[in-house]
Design an enzyme around this catalytic site. Structure first.
Site, PDB file in Angstrom:
ATOM      1  CB  ALA A  66     -30.170  38.680 -48.897  1.00 16.61           C
ATOM      2  N   GLY A 122     -27.481  36.463 -45.065  1.00 11.30           N
ATOM      3  CA  GLY A 122     -26.888  36.100 -46.183  1.00 11.30           C
ATOM      4  C   GLY A 122     -25.662  36.492 -45.648  1.00 11.30           C
ATOM      5  CD  GLU A 133     -27.811  32.022 -45.675  1.00 10.14           C
ATOM      6  OE1 GLU A 133     -28.313  33.302 -46.230  1.00 10.14           O
ATOM      7  OE2 GLU A 133     -28.347  31.095 -45.940  1.00 10.14           O
ATOM      8  CD  GLU A 143     -31.706  34.163 -42.973  1.00  9.43           C
ATOM      9  OE1 GLU A 143     -31.559  34.011 -41.935  1.00  9.43           O
ATOM     10  OE2 GLU A 143     -30.633  34.436 -43.562  1.00  9.43           O
TER      11      GLU A 143
HETATM   12  N1  COA Z   1     -30.955  44.835 -46.521  1.00 10.99           N
HETATM   13  C1  COA Z   1     -31.187  45.808 -47.193  1.00 10.99           C
HETATM   14  N2  COA Z   1     -30.939  47.054 -46.391  1.00 10.99           N
HETATM   15  C2  COA Z   1     -30.225  46.983 -45.098  1.00 10.99           C
HETATM   16  C3  COA Z   1     -29.965  45.660 -44.694  1.00 10.99           C
HETATM   17  C4  COA Z   1     -30.253  44.752 -45.266  1.00 10.99           C
HETATM   18  N3  COA Z   1     -30.427  43.496 -45.035  1.00 10.99           N
HETATM   19  N4  COA Z   1     -29.491  45.723 -43.365  1.00 10.99           N
HETATM   20  C5  COA Z   1     -29.193  47.013 -43.094  1.00 10.99           C
HETATM   21  N5  COA Z   1     -29.903  47.819 -44.271  1.00 10.99           N
HETATM   22  C6  COA Z   1     -29.822  49.081 -44.304  1.00 10.99           C
HETATM   23  C7  COA Z   1     -30.827  49.775 -43.574  1.00 10.99           C
HETATM   24  O1  COA Z   1     -32.132  49.753 -44.202  1.00 10.99           O
HETATM   25  C8  COA Z   1     -30.440  51.335 -43.591  1.00 10.99           C
HETATM   26  O2  COA Z   1     -30.646  52.117 -44.564  1.00 10.99           O
HETATM   27  P1  COA Z   1     -31.472  53.400 -44.627  1.00 10.99           P
HETATM   28  O3  COA Z   1     -30.430  54.371 -43.943  1.00 10.99           O
HETATM   29  O4  COA Z   1     -31.332  53.852 -46.127  1.00 10.99           O
HETATM   30  O5  COA Z   1     -32.471  53.371 -43.975  1.00 10.99           O
HETATM   31  C9  COA Z   1     -28.861  51.105 -43.309  1.00 10.99           C
HETATM   32  O6  COA Z   1     -28.622  49.955 -43.887  1.00 10.99           O
HETATM   33  C10 COA Z   1     -28.327  50.993 -41.759  1.00 10.99           C
HETATM   34  O7  COA Z   1     -29.257  50.327 -41.110  1.00 10.99           O
HETATM   35  P2  COA Z   1     -29.932  50.353 -39.755  1.00 10.99           P
HETATM   36  O8  COA Z   1     -31.103  49.430 -39.569  1.00 10.99           O
HETATM   37  O9  COA Z   1     -30.390  52.034 -39.770  1.00 10.99           O
HETATM   38  O10 COA Z   1     -28.783  50.213 -38.647  1.00 10.99           O
HETATM   39  P3  COA Z   1     -28.754  49.979 -37.309  1.00 10.99           P
HETATM   40  O11 COA Z   1     -27.449  49.949 -36.612  1.00 10.99           O
HETATM   41  O12 COA Z   1     -29.940  50.689 -36.547  1.00 10.99           O
HETATM   42  O13 COA Z   1     -29.332  48.452 -37.081  1.00 10.99           O
HETATM   43  C11 COA Z   1     -29.104  46.134 -37.874  1.00 10.99           C
HETATM   44  C12 COA Z   1     -28.360  47.161 -37.574  1.00 10.99           C
HETATM   45  C13 COA Z   1     -27.815  45.074 -38.533  1.00 10.99           C
HETATM   46  C14 COA Z   1     -29.500  45.250 -36.519  1.00 10.99           C
HETATM   47  C15 COA Z   1     -30.372  46.249 -38.781  1.00 10.99           C
HETATM   48  O14 COA Z   1     -29.789  46.957 -40.034  1.00 10.99           O
HETATM   49  C16 COA Z   1     -30.928  44.896 -39.201  1.00 10.99           C
HETATM   50  O15 COA Z   1     -31.561  44.312 -38.422  1.00 10.99           O
HETATM   51  N6  COA Z   1     -30.618  44.549 -40.533  1.00 10.99           N
HETATM   52  C17 COA Z   1     -31.337  43.594 -41.148  1.00 10.99           C
HETATM   53  C18 COA Z   1     -30.696  42.530 -40.732  1.00 10.99           C
HETATM   54  C19 COA Z   1     -31.484  40.923 -41.367  1.00 10.99           C
HETATM   55  O16 COA Z   1     -32.589  40.792 -41.092  1.00 10.99           O
HETATM   56  N7  COA Z   1     -30.843  40.370 -42.331  1.00 10.99           N
HETATM   57  C20 COA Z   1     -31.127  39.267 -42.913  1.00 10.99           C
HETATM   58  C21 COA Z   1     -31.664  39.396 -44.155  1.00 10.99           C
HETATM   59  S1  COA Z   1     -32.432  38.033 -45.079  1.00 10.99           S
END
Ligand code: COA
Length: 260
Positions: free
Chosen positions: A66, A112, A115, A135
């Site tokens: 999400a 999400g 999910e 989460e």
């Molecule tokens: N919500 C909002 N933005 C998200 C996102 C999320 N769940 N997951 C990734 N993004 C965005 C990042 O903020 C980033 O945006 P920016 O370039 O404007 O800063 C872009 O997507 C790329 O993500 P980034 O984190 O730079 O890539 P990465 O390869 O370093 O890491 C992940 C990949 C998937 C490990 C990391 O993005 C992550 O941990 N995301 C969140 C996962 C999460 O907790 N999901 C559950 C949400 S309830």
């Protein structure tokens, strides 16, 4: 219909929905959730579509969760509303869709995102996919059905550990625990899902929709899956698909189902 954050392509009765926010790793914001709802609703109404494949844009992510930026300031009431609304219009909606939905998990499926993949009827992963419910690392719990569907798919103990550790599993680990049905090279993911869809489409669309309903009934409060199965089984006898399927078998020819 045209959308901002998703793409819908239809070919030979198969619709492919691609969540298309690659710069945000296809994170689910409110607009995307609403658009997905509208697309699924439209496909269900339009009797031409027999199978839906749901995937993410780019090579990195199915859906990375999400949209954290959108809910970071939410109150308790807004949190309840976010989960309730999302479950209603997307996650439960997809699970109960009459046409089969295959999740083609092409990369990260987190929070999400996992999910959503779990709300689909089954999942195929590319070999680079990583899945998890992180989460609790954000101080919240899965709110789009993750605490319910993950234990249904992989068992309570494994689900407890995945949710408590906020860890990710690889595609092969997900395959071993039954979270995904197949793991294929990324370049072959959509072609593989199309192949599975072709096999599904040889069968009666009406019978498939009744099978979905009966299987889901086992997981619904106050519903008896065996009774739902008996009723749905009986209804099949009043359909053209049943007449066609049995007649074709007896006449030693392929059935031509119409879904009526
Ligand atoms: N919500 C909002 N933005 C998200 C996102 C999320 N769940 N997951 C990734 N993004 C965005 C990042 O903020 C980033 O945006 P920016 O370039 O404007 O800063 C872009 O997507 C790329 O993500 P980034 O984190 O730079 O890539 P990465 O390869 O370093 O890491 C992940 C990949 C998937 C490990 C990391 O993005 C992550 O941990 N995301 C969140 C996962 C999460 O907790 N999901 C559950 C949400 S309830």
């Amino acid at each position: 219909m045209s959308y901002t954050n998703i793409l819908v392509a239809k070919e030979n009765s198969i619709a492919t929905i691609t969540i298309n926010r690659p710069t945000k790793l296809n994170a689910l914001n409110t607009v995307t959730i609403q658009e997905l709802h509208e697309a699924f609703q439209e496909l269900e109404k339009n009797y031409e579509t027999r199978v839906v494949i749901l995937t993410g844009s780019g090579e990195k992510a199915f859906v990375a969760g999400a949209d954290i930026a959108e809910f970071a300031d939410f109150s308790v009431e807004e949190g309840v509303q976010l989960a309730a609304q999302g479950q209603d219009i997307l996650f439960n909606f997809v699970e109960n869709l009459k046409i089969p939905v295959i999740a083609a998990v092409n990369g990260f499926a987190l929070g999400g995102g996992l999910e959503l993949a779990m709300a689909c009827h089954f999942r195929v992963a590319s070999d680079n996919a990583k899945m998890g419910l992180p989460e609790v690392s954000l101080g919240v719990i899965p709110g789009y059905g993750g605490t319910q569907r993950l234990p249904q798919l992989i068992g309570k103990g494994r689900a407890m550990e995945m949710i408590m550790t906020a860890g990710m599993v690889t595609a092969d680990e997900a395959y071993r625990t039954g979270l995904v049905n197949h793991v294929v090279p990324q370049a072959e993911l959509l072609e593989f899902c199309n192949g599975v869809a072709q096999k599904i489409m040889r069968n009666s669309p009406l019978a498939i929709s009744k099978a979905i309903k009966s299987i889901n009934a086992n997981y619904k409060d106050g519903e008896n899956g065996f009774e739902t199965e008996i009723k749905s089984f009986g209804k099949c006898f009043g359909t053209n698909d049943f007449k066609e399927g049995t007649t074709a078998f007896l006449e030693k020819r392929k059935a031509a189902f119409t879904g009526e």
